[in-house]
Every structure is written in C-alpha cells, then in structure tokens.
Design an enzyme around this catalytic site. Sequence first.
Site, short mmCIF file in Angstrom:
data_model
loop_
_atom_site.label_atom_id
_atom_site.label_comp_id
_atom_site.label_asym_id
_atom_site.label_seq_id
_atom_site.Cartn_x
_atom_site.Cartn_y
_atom_site.Cartn_z
CB ALA A 273 56.25 24.04 -10.20
CE LYS B 14 54.74 31.19 -8.77
NZ LYS B 14 54.17 30.30 -9.79
#
Length: 274
Positions: free
Chosen positions: A203, A116
């Site tokens: 997020a 990531k």
Amino acid sequence: MSAPSGHRDQLSAHAPPRDDTWTLAGRAFRSRLIVGTGKYADFAQTRAAVEASGAEMVTVAVRRVNITDASQENLLDYLDPGRYTILPNTAGCYTADDAVRTARLAREAGIGKLVKLEVIGDTRTLMPDVAATLEAARILVDDGFDVLPYVTDDPVTCKRLEEIGCRAVMPLAAPIGSGLGIRNPFNLRIILEQAGVPVIVDAGVGTASDAAAAMELGCTAVLMNTAIAGAKDPLLMAHAMRMGVEAGRAAYLAGRIPKRLYATASSPLGDLIE
C-alpha cells in the site's frame, strides 16, 4: 538504438543471479512484485497487466471479485492458477470475525490456505485495525492458514505478528491508494532488522521509483494495485513497476555508497599534471 550483443552479454553477466529467489510458505519465487487484480477496466486488462508486471503472485479480494462461482464470469478463467499463485485477501472486512469467515470461504472454494489478512479500522483512511488484525491472525494461524497480515509500519506490531506465526509481515508504505510512496523509511529499516520472515511493503506505492526505494531498503517484495490499475496506461506502468523492483533489488545487492556531507573527488588527487 539497441546495445551491441557483446555489451548486452556483459550486462546480463552482472545482473542479479538466477538463484536470487525468495521463499514464502515453502514456495520459491523469483519475481519480487506482487500485484492486485482490482480496479481494472475488465478481466482481460487485468490479465494483460499481470503479464506485463512479470508477477508470479496475484492477490484477489474474495468479497469483491468472483473466484468462487464457476457459473459466472470468473477471474480465474483469465489467470491460470497453474501459472500464478493466487493470494486471496480479506479486503472490505472491518472485524476479525468477518476476516476469518472470508479466509475460510476462499479455502473452501479450493484457493488454498495462503491468505492476505486485512482488517480495516477506519473507512476514510483505510488504516488497519491493529488489535483486530492480531486477533484474526491468531485464529487463522491456529486454523492452519499461512497468514500475510497487512498492518501499520509499527515494528512492535510486526514482531508480534511474526511471533504469532505469520509467514510474512506486510507493513504499509502509506495509506491504501494514496500513491504517497514510502513515508517512514526509518520504521521499515527497524522492521527489516528484526524480522525473521519476509517483509513485503503493501500500500502507498505511486510509481516505479517508490518500488525501487522499497527494494533498496532491503524489503523482500512489494505489493501494489492502484498504482498500476489507476495509471493512465496500466500496461506500461506494470512494466515500469517490474523494472523498478528489479533495479531496486540490484542496487540493494550491489551496495550503495555511504552518504557524506561534503564532496568526494571522483578522480584520485595524486599524480596530477603540474
């Protein structure tokens, strides 16, 4: 009071099919919830929360959590790599060079080539540096990595990252750790319409309804950390997030009714008793 067994069987018969999986870099996953491993009280609580979430993939900040030094307490002693796909991330990196170096460190430690990618552009908002993310993505893809970039919810940037060769795009729903939920569903819809790779909301999720909303839009999966680790009861929240993702996915597959300005009668108006 639990439902009668016949009713439970009927419900399970209408659950999403067992083959409702998604694929990332050649690996198939059933769980559409990816969880982080930071901010917990200790590694034992991390493991318990991951188990409660039902996640099959967990993300680990290479620069913040020990996964490389076997002589020290190691997160991988608590999370079996044979059971979970470990997704190292470059959290805490503020330049493309730092992100590339961190990803290579994880690969050298035997974690693998799935990564990531995070390149932060601002210390206050933790918003990604788009230009540096594109630069690092090109380098890592050329170096053989399977890259999952954390990026703004900009459709053009997401398309550019896909064209570079990233295996998925990870647009934010809101700033990291804010818990604000999905601030711009319209951008996410555009990203989803044009994407040829998995779209993973990353997020900003604060509670289970946020996760459900992302899945109802058609997102492939949802990644979260603070929303679970920062809850008053992380284990219960992990379970709630699991159900939220599953409910959102089922609702997406079922197909919601269209929104209308005016009411529509629930029952037919014909053949009314005079």
